[in-house]
Design an enzyme around this catalytic site. Structure first.
Site, mmCIF file in Angstrom:
data_model
loop_
_atom_site.group_PDB
_atom_site.id
_atom_site.type_symbol
_atom_site.label_atom_id
_atom_site.label_comp_id
_atom_site.label_asym_id
_atom_site.label_seq_id
_atom_site.Cartn_x
_atom_site.Cartn_y
_atom_site.Cartn_z
ATOM 1 N N SER A 227 37.894 14.132 39.358
ATOM 2 C CA SER A 227 37.428 12.838 38.843
ATOM 3 C C SER A 227 35.915 12.799 38.658
ATOM 4 C CB SER A 227 37.837 11.757 39.847
ATOM 5 O OG SER A 227 37.148 10.556 39.583
ATOM 6 N N GLU B 50 34.260 10.457 39.515
ATOM 7 C CA GLU B 50 33.726 9.806 40.724
ATOM 8 C C GLU B 50 33.017 10.815 41.631
ATOM 9 O OE1 GLU B 50 33.751 6.401 42.184
ATOM 10 O OE2 GLU B 50 33.696 6.211 40.025
ATOM 11 N N TYR C 109 36.987 7.953 48.343
ATOM 12 C CA TYR C 109 37.808 8.530 47.264
ATOM 13 C C TYR C 109 37.068 9.700 46.607
ATOM 14 C CZ TYR C 109 39.839 9.023 42.574
ATOM 15 O OH TYR C 109 40.380 9.522 41.417
#
Ligand code: NAP
Ligand code: F7E
Length: 328
Positions: free
Chosen positions: A121, A123, A145
């Site tokens: 991701s 992120e 996460y």
């Protein structure tokens, strides 16, 4: 070709299953729980998918699933994927989103020749060191996460280097669709607009409107996952559009698509701000374009209008957004 998808009941799992079925694959999905309502939805809509039980928390179940399916390709999409939840349930996020990758890799390692895709991701870039972000940009994750995804990402690289596995990570930027979970900002906004348009609500409460994301269409991104596994050399790729918009621009586009003005309805709510925010994400997808021939096909404004229209139709038909998404 036979594929096993974890996370098949999620947004990407459904699009990937459809795409692989259209290419003639035999598609298996790993499903968890005794009475998972999303499994009956999946069964209604993707009748040709076969299901096998398993949970990313349970190593033995993953070994058994791989043993039963004997897949040529494994797509590991299962995760706790909602960033705010990763602060509330940090340990569970580490177990599912992080350690789940280790468990899948261990299950797949026992079947030489199986190709493995890991859902990494954007992120992981978090507090970005450069813009746009590419495959060499360093990571600085800003949530449990993001940290769990970074672990899964490095582990996938490590299993490739240690065991010669054909294991790759797609570093995917935000991708959306009418099937997106209602907790993510795009779908929260398009459902909110639909409710306001139909007179079912008058306001929409949102958090940080200044954050910027690179938003694309999920249907395009699952094509990239498949292409990555067809490449002769296992390598990681950034997948995104190369454009970035703020949440405020998203809100404006969605309200405009319904003929409404966002200033009349949107309320900023500080309780929805995150403990640490990712302020800006913007992909450099050049490697995927050059090496895989991958291009996104749905521009931002079209994506937002597609989601608003689908949600107005969904609510007009009296369907439940939590149960049905816009699958019909
Ligand atoms: P999603 O809609 O939230 O789906 C998550 C899936 O994970 C669901 O099918 C869920 O199944 C499954 N899952 C959760 N816990 C599990 C467990 N313990 N064992 C097995 N399966 C479990 O996510 P998505 O948007 O499709 O994203 C797919 C993957 O890409 C995720 O790994 C996500 O982190 C990653 N990703 C997404 C984006 C994006 O913008 N969408 C961008 C980058 C990376 P249940 O039905 O059982 O809950
Ligand atoms: O937030 C801001 C919020 O929850 C986007 C996941 O698929 O993409 C997703 O993660 C932005 C953030 O997605 C609200 O603060 C403002 O800056 O839609 P989101 P995300 O956190 O970017 C990545 C690539 C993944 O890998 C993840 O799995 O929008 N924002 N107000 C809000 N966000 C939400 N959810 N709700 C609000 O009310």
């Amino acid at each position: 070709m036979r594929a096993l998808i974890t996370g098949i009941t999620g947004q990407d799992g459904s699009y990937l299953a459809e795409h692989l079925l259209s290419l003639g694959y035999e598609v298996w999905g790993l499903v968890r729980g005794q009475a998972n309502p999303r499994v009956s939805r999946l069964r209604r809509l993707l009748k040709d998918v076969q299901l096998v039980r398993g949970d990313l928390l349970d190593q033995t179940s993953l070994m058994s699933a791989v043993e039963k399916v004997q897949p040529d390709e494994v797509y590991n999409l299962g995760a706790i994927s909602f960033v705010p939840m990763s602060w509330e349930q940090a340990e569970l996020t580490a177990e599912v989103t992080g350690m789940g990758v280790l468990r899948m890799l261990e299950a797949v390692r026992r079947r030489p020749g199986t190709r493995f895709y890991q859902a990494s991701s954007s992120e992981m870039f978090g507090q970005v060191r450069e813009t746009p972000q590419n495959e060499r940009t360093p990571f600085h994750p800003r949530s449990p996460y993001g940290v769990a995804k970074a672990y899964g990402h490095f582990l996938t690289q490590n299993y490739r280097e240690s065991y010669g596995m054909h294991a790759v990570s797609g570093i995917l930027f935000n991708h959306e669709s009418p099937r997106r979970g209602a907790e993510f900002v795009t779908r929260k906004v398009t459902l909110g607009v639909a409710r306001i348009k139909l007179g079912l609500a008058s306001e929409l409460r949102l958090g940080n409107l200044s954050a910027r994301r690179d938003w694309g269409f999920a249907g395009d991104y699952v094509r990239a996952m498949h292409l990555m596994l067809q490449s002769p050399e296992p390598e990681d790729y950034v997948i995104g559009t190369g454009r970035t918009q703020s949440v405020r621009e998203l809100v404006e586009a969605a309200f405009t698509a319904a003929g409404l003005s966002y200033e009349d309805h949107v309320v900023s709510d500080e309780t929805l701000y995150r403990p640490a925010e990712v302020d800006l994400l913007c992909a450099d997808p050049k490697k995927a374009r050059v090496q895989l021939g991958w291009e996104p096909t749905v521009p931002f404004e079209e994506l937002v209008a597609m989601m608003v229209e689908a949600d107005i139709r969904l609510l007009t038909d009296g369907r439940d957004p939590e149960q049905d998404a816009s699958w019909g």
